[in-house]
Structure formats: structure tokens, C-alpha cells
Design an enzyme around this catalytic site. Structure first.
Site, PDB file in Angstrom:
ATOM      1  N   THR A   1     -11.760   4.348  11.582  1.00  0.00           N
ATOM      2  CA  THR A   1     -10.753   3.925  10.608  1.00  0.00           C
ATOM      3  C   THR A   1     -10.339   5.083   9.705  1.00  0.00           C
ATOM      4  OG1 THR A   1     -12.606   3.028   9.373  1.00  0.00           O
ATOM      5  CG2 THR A   1     -11.323   1.467  10.654  1.00  0.00           C
TER       6      THR A   1
ATOM      7  N   LYS B   1     -11.156  -0.884  24.076  1.00  0.00           N
ATOM      8  CA  LYS B   1     -11.304  -1.245  22.657  1.00  0.00           C
ATOM      9  C   LYS B   1     -11.810  -2.671  22.498  1.00  0.00           C
ATOM     10  CE  LYS B   1      -9.749  -0.321  18.583  1.00  0.00           C
ATOM     11  NZ  LYS B   1      -8.931  -0.094  17.366  1.00  0.00           N
TER      12      LYS B   1
ATOM     13  N   ASN C   1       9.849   3.734   6.132  1.00  0.00           N
ATOM     14  CA  ASN C   1      10.168   4.039   4.735  1.00  0.00           C
ATOM     15  C   ASN C   1      10.086   5.550   4.594  1.00  0.00           C
ATOM     16  OD1 ASN C   1      10.173   4.638   2.063  1.00  0.00           O
ATOM     17  ND2 ASN C   1       8.469   3.260   1.504  1.00  0.00           N
TER      18      ASN C   1
END
Lengths: 286, 286, 286, 286
Positions: D124, D171, D33
């Protein structure tokens, strides 16, 4: 009279096909290594040169193959089932395969105008010879009905479980319970021995009570003797436990007991018991 | 002829004493609430007014009491077993008690000049009535031999397992296996139902194969119906799992499967199923 | 000025008593083997010949003993705490004991007219020397207040947790979490190594993120080196896990994770690692 | 001067690209987008109309995409990375993907003459904004060196772990440890509360000792408040536990603790907590 084809004449398939012939059915056989057809021909079977030829010639073709790869190859490969099936003729795959393989084969057979049943069995060599298998069928209901007389010659019990895939799932659930029963017996024998109880007496007590079952009797002897001649390989049991736990994952069903048993079987596999009987999980429990 | 005493005429003890009388033995009974003696007296038993009186009068006295507290009270309490035992007469405690209780009672009886056997049973009300209990005896070997004819009237199987304490331990090991089999069945039923299999068919498949056993048959019907009328209370099964795990702890025997089953039974207990049948563990597995 | 007694001058108690003396308190010490009193006397402490004498002479007596047996002996034994306590004087047991031992000692001290606190600590030799222990006190609130200045010399953190027994329970909960963190780290290191990751890098990643903690740093080095010099013995960690699981049993709290960790520690204990550091559980996880 | 491309400007990618621009690098951005490009262009970035255009124009292109499907689409799709990469230019995929996806993308990039690194991150939104991510890189060593200055702007720690796939595996191992730490904390809080301890005091004790870590602090507050605003969704943690257990299965590494934690997270998922923070596993532990 309904004519039958039979694909795969190994340890399981050989005696099963023989039971059909002996029961008076008209049977055409095929095996990758054609030499294995001779005993069946001697009993009165016809021999064909490919799965396609069998499926084109027979009303209902049964397959009993080694694993999912073999089941796919015989179906989708050159001169395979798909090249002969059609016209409402039936294909029954009795091999032990996962639900995805079953579903893929079923869809292809149906698309060619054939009817399909998956029908894995519970039971190994001896019940195959004795015609006392338990047949876990799923798929086309009319084919299930039509094949009834043949199933009666192969097994002592035959259930229709629903849509294609349910046969594979039922086998997984049953094996998941079996894996846990094996670790329960193994832990009990280990604890009993550790506190000075006699293993033979423990088996005797179990065999006299509400838990008495043939598996405890058979595997119990293995635990006593410390030898684990392979009837069902430990690595296959561990694979089924893994698949059952994963199935539970997809469905949102926690399975603390099965997951714990799975880890114990993994430990046994890692410790070098992969090809022994699954009772050898005892080696890492004691 | 050997004379027998019988202490405790509850759900188990009542029919057991009746079986002895019917088999022609000379039996003297006692029960805390004497009203329960009447049916036995009607069958031909004598009645005594205390455990001490029974033990003083009979060659061999058998007890079947509710729990360890009752077993201790009847032995050590006023007018208890210890006040009547001696002279080589025998005392056989068939109650379900822990090994410490057994050992304490056995030591006291022996110190008074009596002979002692612990002899817990496997089996509940129905086998008690039918005389088909499994008797797990341990302790004095000569008393085991002398009581043989009585055991034959009470059970279908009778084993001598070694020193006092081994009877209690054998029961613990057997119940530990049973608790794990129950969670295995419960997880299998939960997974099967979640993937659209029919629970009745799953039980049928299990019952046709190597895992077939009376317990799966009985408890399986409970899982299907969702009702759990109490045969063996869940809280007692959980207690036995805890004791088995602790026994493993003392002996250095890890028990991953039993510990996991124990936690599931705890969850069921905490969720309000303590007094239902132990099959109600299914409630927290599904 | 408040006078202090100190009973038990071992690995923990020695440096703790020294910290009190160095902080300027008036301290009277006692140790079973009186030779260990000399360094404290050299620092300025008085020496007494029995726990009773210490408790009779000092406003507040602190004990730091090896185990519950020693704690009971020093309290209930000849010339013990109970023979000197009374008149509102305080007794603070900082030994690591179970809640039953704490409760029994507390009740006896109170019955003699003394005040009681249990005050187990979190932290080992180094924090004892540095005066940076974490003090988990429970019991008499006024004694907690009065002993505040002494606690400030012994620890960096001091909490009042409620009634006697809550100190022991807090330690159990904390150690239960620690045992599970240790198996989590061990399984991670084992899996990482099995898939070719570098153990040092794994520790580095952990140490850079939200899970970074001193224990992973310290125990991680042990896992890398394969040597497990004992800071907290594995058998004690396993005992605490067992006690925590049993506490959960009494309270109806299922603990699947702790029970699983407990079995892994049991396996390690059975495999001969009982006296190594509890990080040696890695030996049976890899 | 090395020129950089950046694909994907979501919650993570947006601030990361901004950090590169602010650090003075020449950056060309693309987002599915395009509206999301405006803030970056305002900061001084160029904008391109496809991944292919970015990869053709820049020395090193970094991608931060939502999931494996997006990572594959941006690489293999029309006007994708493969149509622009080559000539030794670098492609660094920092998305969190499985090792198979990484390996497939890496092989394709290399076959086109490009260089490839997988570089998933630990951390995060906040660390992405602060430039304090932990970067778990694996693959082309020369590209790792060349991208060093950019990594320095994005993270506080950057490791090269070996061949492509090792980043994804690291991870998984780290998250497996994290899932177990979470169940350990949850069980501890549940047990503590059940025995009357104060949850805030338990967290205080943990935070003062060797287990102190930011995660316990953050998640602990969630457990106290009973609200679980999503930082890392529970369903993703459960997926990682499942993948870690499966990785262990392939490698023959039993993982009793991780498998048990996985079942608890499954139970939480099934109970409706899939989209809450993974600390909500507490809901099925208490």
C-alpha cells in the site's frame, strides 16, 4: 371464457398443458419442436406457429421453458412474446429463472401493455402430471386473480409473494434449506454407519419422529442403495447454493451453514457427481 | 405375569409409569421424592422404598432418570439397583445418557447376574403421555423380547440396535441431524426475511413440499413469533452436537456441516440463549 | 552453584541436556533406557539411576518426556519424581502435556514440598540443538527466576504466563493458529494451481510481502514437491485443533475457522496421512 | 531513451510517478484533477491534458487508477488510452481490477496495435513511497522486459505470471490467504483472552516462532488496542474472499476455509465494520 396459451411442452410443460386441457380450458399450444404439440392437439388443444401468435390470440399465456436462456429467447426473440403481447393480456412465466431474467422479461411485457407474473414451481415431473405443484407467483396481482382457475388445475398450492423477483428468491431460499438438509442426512448416515448402526434403522427412526419428511425417505433410499438416479441434478443444487450465498452477500446476511454445504456440493461436483442426483453429495461425505 | 418396576417419576417417567399401570401391568414404583408416587399408587401401582427393593421384587425394572449422574447414582448408590438385581431379572435404563455411562451400568448389572438394556427414547412430554415414544433399545436380546408388551404401551416404535452403547449413539446421530436442520431453517428464514419474503409464506411453501416435517412446523412458529419456550434446551442440543463431532473424531469421520452448526449453537449459548429452546439459535443467525 | 537434574534424553531432551552441560552447569541425567546417558556423561554430566534419585540430589530437575503418559509415569511411578522431590527443590516439566496433566503433577509436587513449573516449548529438533527454543512457562514465580540461567541456555525467549495450565493453553492457541495458517496456505496453493498460476511464484509473492513467515517457506516447499517428511505429525496437529475447539466450547468461545480446519485435518487423517507432516492436509484440499 | 507516461496521481500513483521522475526517467503525467500534477511537474515531469495525449507521446504509459470503473473510463472513454495507443507502444495498467476488466482492456489495446501488461501490486501507501512494491505482471513479455528499469524503481520484486488475467488472479489468491490468516489470528486472540492469557504475550510468542510475520505484528497491535484505523478496508477484503470463492466455484475447487472466513467477514460487514480495517473482523470473532 378466458383463453389460455401454453409455450413449452417438455417434461414439465407437456403434462401441465394437458392438465389445463383436461380441466376444460380453451388452450392454444406452441413448442419449438412442433412435433410435441400432437398429443395436446389430440386432447383438444389448438396449435399456433409462434409465441407471438399465441400471445396475440390468448387472454393469458403461460410459459414453461428449460432455462433462463430459453425464457429470454422465447420472450425477446423473433416472433417472440413481445411481438404478440399487449392490450392488458397476461404473460405468466413458470420457468425456473433468476430474478434478473424475471425482472427483465416483466419490464418488457409491461412496457408493451401486457401484464406479467413470474410463477416458478416447486415440484418435478410427478407433481406436474398430478396437478399438485406448488406455485410461487409474484408480480401483477390482477393477473394472479384472473389465472386462479388455471393455477388450481396445475397445483395444490398457489402463493402470491410480492413483486416480480420474489418468486425466484423464494425458490432459492427453499433450495438452500434443501441442500443443507441433504448434507445433514448424509453426514448422519455416514457417522451412523461408521459407528456400526444400521442405515435402514436410522431412516426408520427419523421417519417415526418430528423430522419425518418425504425427502429423507426418498433420498435415504438412495444413500442405502448407493445409486443416485437423477431427479434434481447435483450441479443445479450447487448452483442454487452458490446463488443463495451470493444473495446473502448482497444483503449482508452471513450464512455459515449454507456456505459449508455449498463447499461440500462443490467437492462432489469436482469428484464427478455433477449430473447425478444431488443426494450423491453423500459420496464425498462418507 | 411379568411384574414391572419403575424408577423415576419426573416429567417423562410419571406419564410412562401411568401408561404401564393403565395398560394393566403389575407395577411397583419408586421416586427419590416419594410424594410423586401418590398419583401412581392412586392408579393402582405399588410403592417401594428403594431401587434395590424394586429390582429385587420385579421381573423387569425400568428407569427414567434426569441425567447420567442420576442414572449412575440410582444404579451404583446405596440401596441402588445393583443391590437388588440378579437371578436373570431385567434392568432397562431409558434415561438419556452417554454410551460410557450405559456401558458401565450394563457391565455392572450383568456381573450381578442381571440382564440389561439401554433404551433411550426419541420424543418429549407429549409422546410420553400419549404412549407414542420411539424407543431406541440396545443390549440383551431376550430382555428386549420379554419387555415387548411394556414397550408397546410406552411407544409407537421400538427398535433393537445392537450392543449396549448403540442406543446412545443413535440418539446422538439423530440429534446431530436435528441440529443441522434447525440451522438450515434458521438461515433460510433469516435470508428470506432479509430479501423481503414473508416468513409465514416460506413456512407454508416448506410445509407443502417434500421437506414438510412436524419440526419445521413447530419451530417455524417460534421463529415467526420470536419466542422460544423451552421444549429441548439449546445447551443440550449444543452438547449433543459437540459429542457427535467428537464421536466423528474418534472414528475418523469428518463432519463439516455438524461442526459448523455446533459453532453457531455455541455462539447462541454464549449470547445467553442456553436455557431457551434450541430454536433460539435463530437469534445469532438473523 | 545451583545443581540441575534432567529426565528424558530423547530427540528434544538429549540436545537440551547437552546445552546445559556445555553452558557449564552441574547436570545429573536419567533416561529410561540408560544407554542414552553415555554421550551426556562423556560431555561431563553425572548419571543417576532413577527420577527419585535425581530429584533428591539436584536443586532443580527438568523433564522432557514423550507424552502425558510418560510425564505421569515419571512423576507418579515407582522411584518417581514424587519420591525425591521436597524441601523447596524445583521440578520443571517441559514436556508437551494437556493442562489437566500439568495441574495434577503440579499439585502433587507442591504437596510434597517441592516447587513446580510447567514449561512446554515451541520449536522442534533444530531449535533444541541450537538453544533457540521458545519457553512457555507457568507456575511458581520464584522457580522461574531461579531457573533463568538454565532457560537462557535452552531458549531464545522465555515467558512466564501465569498459573499452571497456562503454558499448555498457550501452546494450544498457538497451534490452533498454525493449523489454520496451514489450511489457508493449502487452499491458496490449490486454487492458484487450478487457475494456472505457478506455485513457486505464489510462494515468492507471499515471501516478499507482509505475510512472509518461515513456516510458509518450509511447508510451501513440501506442497511444491508433494512430499511431506514429518516434522510435526498431522495427527498431533488435528488433536490440538480438537482440544482447542473443545477449550472454546468450555469457555463459550465459538471458533468457526478452527472447527473448519479441524474437519479438514480429520479428513486428511482418515485418508491415511496421520503420520505424515501436518502439511499433508494439502492432499485433501487440492 | 524510453519515455514514460503516468495516468492517475492518487495515494498510490502520486508517489510512484515521483519515484520514476527521481530515478531519472522522462515522465509525462496526467490526472483527472489536474491540480495534482503540480508537485510532479515541480520534480521535473511534463504534463499532458488527456490519456490519449500521454499514450500517443510516450513509449510506455503506466496507469494507477482507483477501481475497475476508473480503469475502464480512462481506457475506453473520450480522449482515452485507446485514442492514443498504437504503433507497438506499451500500456501497463497497475490498478487493482478484476480479470475481466484486465482482459477487456488488454484486448482493446492490442487491437489498436499497442502492447499490454496488467501489473497490479501488493503493498500500500508506504511501499509505494519507498519503491518497495511487489509487482504482479502478466501479458506481453517484450513489454515486461522493456519496462524492467521502471519496475525496478517502483518495486522490490517483479514477477511475470503469464497471460493477462493472471495478475488479478494472483492478487485474489494472496488476499484469500490473508483473509484466512486474519481470522486465524483473531480466533486465537479471542480464545487466548477467554482463557486468561495475555494478548501481548501471545503476540510475542507468535513473533518468536516459525509463524512470525509483519502482518501479525501490525494487525496484532490493532486487536490489542481495539482500534482499527483503515489500511485495507474490511469490505474490500470480504469482496476479495467472495471473488476467490467464486473463482474456486468456476474451477471446481472447494474452499471450506475461505468460505468460512468469508462468512465471518460478511458478519463483520453487516455489523457495521465495512469501512474499518479488515482486522476489525475481530469484533465478531471475540
Amino acid at each position: 371464457m378466458t383463453t389460455y396459451g401454453f409455450l413449452g411442452l417438455g417434461i414439465m410443460g407437456g403434462p401441465m398443458a394437458a392438465n389445463l386441457v383436461r380441466a376444460g380450458f380453451d388452450v392454444t399450444v406452441w413448442n419449438r419442436n412442433p412435433a410435441k404439440c400432437a398429443p395436446l392437439v389430440a386432447l383438444g388443444a389448438r396449435q399456433a406457429s409462434s409465441p407471438a401468435e399465441v400471445c396475440a390470440a390468448c387472454d393469458i399465456t403461460i410459459a414453461m421453458l428449460a432455462d433462463p436462456a430459453a425464457a429470454r429467447e422465447v420472450c425477446f426473440g423473433a416472433n417472440g412474446v413481445l411481438e404478440g403481447i399487449g392490450g392488458g393480456r397476461g404473460y405468466i412465466d413458470m420457468s425456473t429463472v433468476d430474478d434478473e431474467t424475471s425482472t427483465a422479461i416483466g419490464a418488457a411485457v409491461t412496457a408493451r401493455g401486457g401484464r406479467f407474473l413470474e410463477a416458478p414451481v416447486s415440484g418435478t415431473k410427478k407433481p406436474a402430471e398430478d396437478g399438485t405443484l406448488i406455485i410461487l407467483a409474484a408480480g401483477d396481482q390482477s393477473l394472479f386473480t384472473d389465472a386462479g382457475p388455471a393455477f388450481a388445475a396445475l397445483g395444490k398450492k398457489c402463493l402470491h409473494l410480492g413483486e416480480v423477483g420474489q418468486g425466484a428468491r423464494m425458490k432459492l431460499v427453499v433450495n438452500m434449506i434443501m441442500g443443507q438438509m441433504m448434507t445433514a442426512l448424509g453426514e448422519g448416515m455416514a457417522l451412523g454407519r461408521n459407528c456400526g448402526l444400521d442405515g435402514g434403522q436410522l431412516l426408520e427412526v427419523l421417519d417415526a419422529g418430528a423430522m419425518a419428511n418425504p425427502m429423507f425417505k426418498g433420498k435415504g433410499q438412495m444413500l442405502l442403495s448407493g445409486e443416485f438416479p437423477t431427479s434434481f441434478p447435483l450441479k443445479h443444487m450447487q448452483k442454487d447454493l452458490r446463488l443463495a450465498v451470493e444473495l446473502g452477500d448482497r444483503l449482508g446476511q452471513p450464512l455459515h451453514g449454507a456456505a459449508t454445504a455449498n463447499e461440500s456440493f462443490k467437492r462432489a461436483r469436482a469428484a464427478g457427481h455433477a449430473d447425478e442426483d444431488f443426494a450423491a453429495v453423500f459420496r464425498v461425505l462418507e
